[in-house]
Design a protein around this motif. Structure first.
Motif, mmCIF file in Angstrom:
data_model
loop_
_atom_site.group_PDB
_atom_site.id
_atom_site.type_symbol
_atom_site.label_atom_id
_atom_site.label_comp_id
_atom_site.label_asym_id
_atom_site.label_seq_id
_atom_site.Cartn_x
_atom_site.Cartn_y
_atom_site.Cartn_z
ATOM 1 N N ALA A 74 0.882 -1.276 0.140
ATOM 2 C CA ALA A 74 -0.026 -0.005 0.038
ATOM 3 C C ALA A 74 0.927 1.355 0.000
ATOM 4 O O ALA A 74 0.662 2.365 -0.815
ATOM 5 N N VAL A 75 1.984 1.105 0.927
ATOM 6 C CA VAL A 75 2.892 2.393 0.878
ATOM 7 C C VAL A 75 3.646 2.721 -0.490
ATOM 8 O O VAL A 75 3.453 3.799 -1.115
ATOM 9 N N ARG A 99 2.355 1.615 -3.437
ATOM 10 C CA ARG A 99 1.308 1.705 -4.478
ATOM 11 C C ARG A 99 1.004 3.135 -4.100
ATOM 12 O O ARG A 99 0.639 4.007 -5.319
ATOM 13 N N ARG A 100 0.516 3.609 -2.904
ATOM 14 C CA ARG A 100 0.193 5.067 -2.672
ATOM 15 C C ARG A 100 1.293 5.852 -3.404
ATOM 16 O O ARG A 100 0.964 6.941 -3.783
ATOM 17 N N GLU A 152 0.999 5.799 -7.162
ATOM 18 C CA GLU A 152 -0.069 6.167 -7.821
ATOM 19 C C GLU A 152 -0.439 7.678 -7.192
ATOM 20 O O GLU A 152 -1.330 8.385 -7.669
ATOM 21 N N SER A 153 0.422 8.187 -6.441
ATOM 22 C CA SER A 153 0.098 9.357 -5.944
ATOM 23 C C SER A 153 0.507 10.367 -7.223
ATOM 24 O O SER A 153 1.328 10.304 -7.815
#
Length: 878
Positions: A339-340, A342-343, A346-347
């Motif tokens: 998630a980190v 990906r965030r 994708e940020s």
């Protein structure tokens, strides 16, 4: 007689013997087929028939021929199957349950006309007897005789007796066949049950072996008691102790507290195994936490389902439990890490790219690709190296970063401009780090466009504020300076339009970064009239909402331009542009429009630029409003000075003749040497003094009324007033003044005009209108009319004097306002202002109609009852 009875007795004996023989044969027949064979072989000959057949009801509504003797093959084919509703004797006997006797062919055809065309083997007699048991027809026994014959009563009785015996034999055969079939089925069922039991035992042993080898815990509970009849070894290992024998679900759920994912405890009926056992519910992979005896908790994945019997009843339920605590912990850690990452990837707040040691970018997020203006297809083709993104002047900074990266493993962040796919540039903050496991370099780029743009906007607004603040007046030169600043900092061109007092838009400033295009822009950019109806620019001006056209083209131009002007007058061919239109407003008042255009290669305007445009409009509007207030204050000071000069002059005007009258009276008294002065002389002097005092009092009262109006407190005392009487009284009081002005007054006073008004204030209104007419009437007649019109009282005062110019009509009711110079016409300039305020307070209106050189007409309209019309008890009161 004895001879007659002897043949009859003999026939009876013979028939009994034949019946006994038939009965004996039928008792030996065990199947319906055997019974049918016995009937046709024995019963027919016993009754003297040449042919005999048996029909059985093997299916509803159909008689089927099952056995016959004595008939040719053609009759077999023709009469093999008969519908129960067929119009033939066989079907009728079955249908009505009664024998059918036919003594001849003629009797057959007469009774059954439908059989006229049916060929028969020979002419003879027939009998069709139903085979009936307890009211149920099983079939039909049909007998055929060689010759025509009659059927005596004893023949019919004998035939019915034989048919009953045959029917009972058939029923007995059916019952025997059914019994044999049931016995066979029972035997088969016992054999199958034994085989099933053997297979179940075998399967049970196999299942036990499989369950014991499963890595998951398995529990089986029976219904409806809820007793747990089985649990494998993993069940004991999972719970830390063996499962007690004959444990029940209520005991299990009470000893092992369970919790939902949100921490809420499970109620006894919520446990998956309980739901499967009591509701027949199928539960798959439900995650729950269970507390061990030592107080620790572990996570379980529970699946449960019911076990049903052949009728669908729940007889048991099975649950499969798996300890997933460690898996959940690993999955959580993995999810957090993913998630980190990906965030981050994708940020949209920064771009990320993975490249190899040669600088070829292999992977990048959408933010990076959007920032550099390249597509993912180009990236996947391997055609996006860093060398193509760094401009020549940035090569040195990039090489310094690479040297630091290879020596330290990271490169300190630094500012750089990157080349975008369309040739434009974007300022970024960038830094890199080595990913040793993958032999790649991770580079981040942070878009500084907004920061740079905000810094530029702040510098522009600060400079614009300094320019606007250099003078209290905002001239076109000042606005042109601001437009030029905008065209070289935050836009490509700028247009400023201001609203004129006449209600039109005036082009105050035009600036373009290309000075040669300014004349075209000044002529072509639309400037609609405020008197037009609709249009985007007018809508924005009136609503105060800005307009943003991010892709300004021909269609938008046609939408904006009220007349046909080629788009090429504003934009060059193929030029991409965006336009921001911001209204200038102050206190809900429209002041104008500011239009900013941004053309390539400058970045187009977007929603984020609305705040900058509105802030510029706010500062321009504040400067314009300050300039307006400054001019109004200057005008107010000038008006105040003029008023003070006029007021002092007007106040001194009655004082001078008053002083002269008093001085003359004093000299007359002193000159008489103590003798009385003639009363006529004293009376004349007193009248002169009273006239001047009235003028002085009127001026003072006007000033007091203005002061009251300024505080919003002008008292009204409503009573029944005759407007015509008020006009006549005022005319009488002003008769001398009318005579001095040389104006003859004509009064048209018809029916009484009575209403609820303030008498004193009405006198003040009439006095002001008449004195105004005397002053500007040029010594010509004055026409006064009082009347009712459309339910409202109307007072009109018309003079034939100098008239009022159109540009002055809107301000003659203002405080201290005049349409002419005070040097030629006296007065404080308050009469019409006070008059309008009084009429408004009474719920009425005052209108003026005038033409220069031809006089003016002032018309006052009043409601019959000022109180009902909403007149204020105190002007400005609620």
């Amino acid at each position: 007689m004895s001879e007659t009875r002897q043949p009859s007795a003999r026939r009876t004996v013979e028939r009994l013997l034949r019946l006994q023989k038939v009965t004996s044969k039928l008792s030996q027949a065990l199947t319906p087929e055997q019974v049918a064979s016995v009937i046709v072989q024995q019963a027919g000959p016993a009754m003297g028939a040449t042919d005999c057949s048996i029909y059985l009801l093997e299916e509803p509504g159909v008689l089927r021929l099952v056995h016959l003797v004595g008939l040719p093959e053609v009759d077999r084919e023709q009469w093999g199957c008969l519908p129960l509703a067929a119009p033939v004797p066989i079907a009728e006997a079955a249908r009505v349950g009664e024998p059918v006797w036919l003594e001849s062919l003629e009797a057959l055809r007469a009774r059954y006309p439908a059989m006229d065309g049916v060929p028969l083997s020979h002419q003879r007699a027939w009998a069709s007897l139903p085979l009936e048991v307890e009211g149920r027809v099983l079939g039909v026994l049909t007998l055929g005789f060689e010759r025509e014959r009659g059927f005596a009563e004893e023949d019919r009785d004998f035939a019915c007796l034989v048919s009953r015996q045959c029917a009972q034999a058939l029923e007995r055969a059916h019952l025997y066949a059914r019994e044999r079939e049931l016995r066979e089925q029972a035997e088969r069922a016992r054999a199958e049950a034994e085989e099933h039991r053997r297979q179940l035992e075998q399967q049970h042993r196999r299942l036990q072996a499989v369950l014991q080898q499963l890595p998951q815990a398995v529990i089986l509970a029976e219904a409806p008691s809820g007793r747990m009849v089985m649990g494998n070894r993993q069940t004991s290992h999972l719970h830390g102790e063996p499962m007690p024998p004959d444990w029940r679900l209520e005991e299990y759920t009470a000893v092992r507290p369970g919790f939902h994912a949100d921490g809420r405890p499970y109620t006894p009926e919520e446990w998956p195994l309980v739901r499967a056992l009591t509701r027949g519910e199928v539960v798959r992979g439900e995650v729950m936490e269970v507390q061990r005896p030592d107080g620790t908790r572990f996570s379980l994945s529970v699946s449960a389902g019911p076990v049903r019997d052949a009728e669908g009843r729940v007889t048991a339920a099975v649950a499969m439990l798996e300890d997933i605590s460690e898996r959940l912990r690993l999955e959580k850690s993995l999810r957090q890490g993913e998630a980190v990452f990906r965030r981050i990837m994708e940020s949209d707040m920064m771009g990320l790219a993975f490249s190899d040691k040669d600088g070829l970018i292999h992977e990048a997020n959408d933010a990076f690709l959007a920032l550099v203006g390249h597509g993912r297809e180009e990236l996947e083709r391997g055609g996006l190296p860093w060398q193509a993104l760094v401009p020549p002047e940035g090569k040195e900074a990039g090489e310094r970063g690479l040297r630091e990266l290879w020596s330290r493993g990271v490169a300190t962040a630094f500012e750089l401009e990157l080349l975008r796919g369309d040739g434009s540039r974007v300022p970024v903050l960038t830094g890199s780090a080595q990913v040793e496991e993958q032999e790649r370099v991770l580079t981040f780029v942070l878009d500084l466009s907004d920061l740079k743009r905000a810094e530029g906007a702040v510098r522009f607004l600060a400079t614009a504020s300094r320019v606007l603040g250099q003078s209290l007046e905002v001239s076109d030169a000042t606005l042109q300076h601001v437009a030029c600043l905008a065209s070289v900092t935050v836009a490509s061109w700028c247009v400023i339009d201001l609203v004129t007092p006449e209600g039109e838009l005036r082009r105050a400033a035009v600036a373009h970064e290309d000075k040669s295009r300014e004349p075209r822009l000044r002529r072509a950019w639309p400037s609609p009239s405020l008197h037009d109806s609709g249009g985007p620019l007018l809508d924005a001006l009136h609503s105060g909402e800005p307009l943003l056209f991010q892709d300004f083209g021909a269609e938008t131009w046609r939408h904006l331009s009220p007349r046909f002007v080629p788009l090429g007058q504003v934009l060059d061919e193929g030029e991409a542009c965006s336009v921001l239109v911001v209204p200038l407003r102050s206190h809900e008042r429209a002041l104008g429009l500011v239009t900013l255009g941004a053309c390539m290669p400058r970045r187009r305007h977007g929603p984020e630029d609305l705040a900058m445009g509105q802030e510029l409009a706010h500062r321009l509007a504040a400067a314009l409003e300050s300039a307006r207030l400054f001019l109004e204050s200057q005008r107010s000071v000038r008006l105040r000075d003029e008023f003070l000069a006029v007021a002092s002059h007007e106040l001194k005007t009655p004082l001078t003749p008053l002083r002269l009258q008093l001085q003359g009276l004093r000299r007359a008294v002193e000159g008489q040497g103590g003798e009385p002065v003639a009363p006529e002389r004293i009376l004349r002097a007193v009248r002169g003094c009273e006239s001047q005092v009235r003028k002085l009092a009127g001026l003072v009262n006007d000033l007091l009324d203005v002061a009251k109006l300024a505080r919003g407190r002008l008292p009204l005392h409503l009573e029944a007033v005759d407007l015509g009487a008020v006009v006549r009284e005022v005319l009488e009081q002003l008769s001398s003044e009318a005579a001095r002005a040389g104006c003859e007054v004509e009064l048209v006073d018809g029916t009484a005009v009575v209403g609820q008004w303030d008498r004193l204030r009405l006198e003040q209104v009439v006095t002001n209108l008449l004195t105004n007419a005397f002053k500007y009437g040029a010594g010509r007649p004055i026409h006064v009319r009082v009347e009712w019109e459309e339910g409202r009282a109307r007072l009109s005062v018309r003079d034939e004097g100098i008239g009022i110019a159109p540009e002055h009509r809107g301000r003659i009711f203002g405080k201290f306002e005049r349409a002419v110079s005070e040097r030629h016409y006296g007065g404080l300039g308050l009469g019409l202002h006070i008059t309008q305020q009084i009429v408004s307070a009474l719920g009425g209106a005052i209108l003026v109609d005038s033409e220069v050189g031809r006089g003016s007409t002032f018309t006052v309209e009043l409601p019959p009852d000022a109180a009902e019309a909403g007149a204020h008890a105190m002007l400005g009161g609620p």
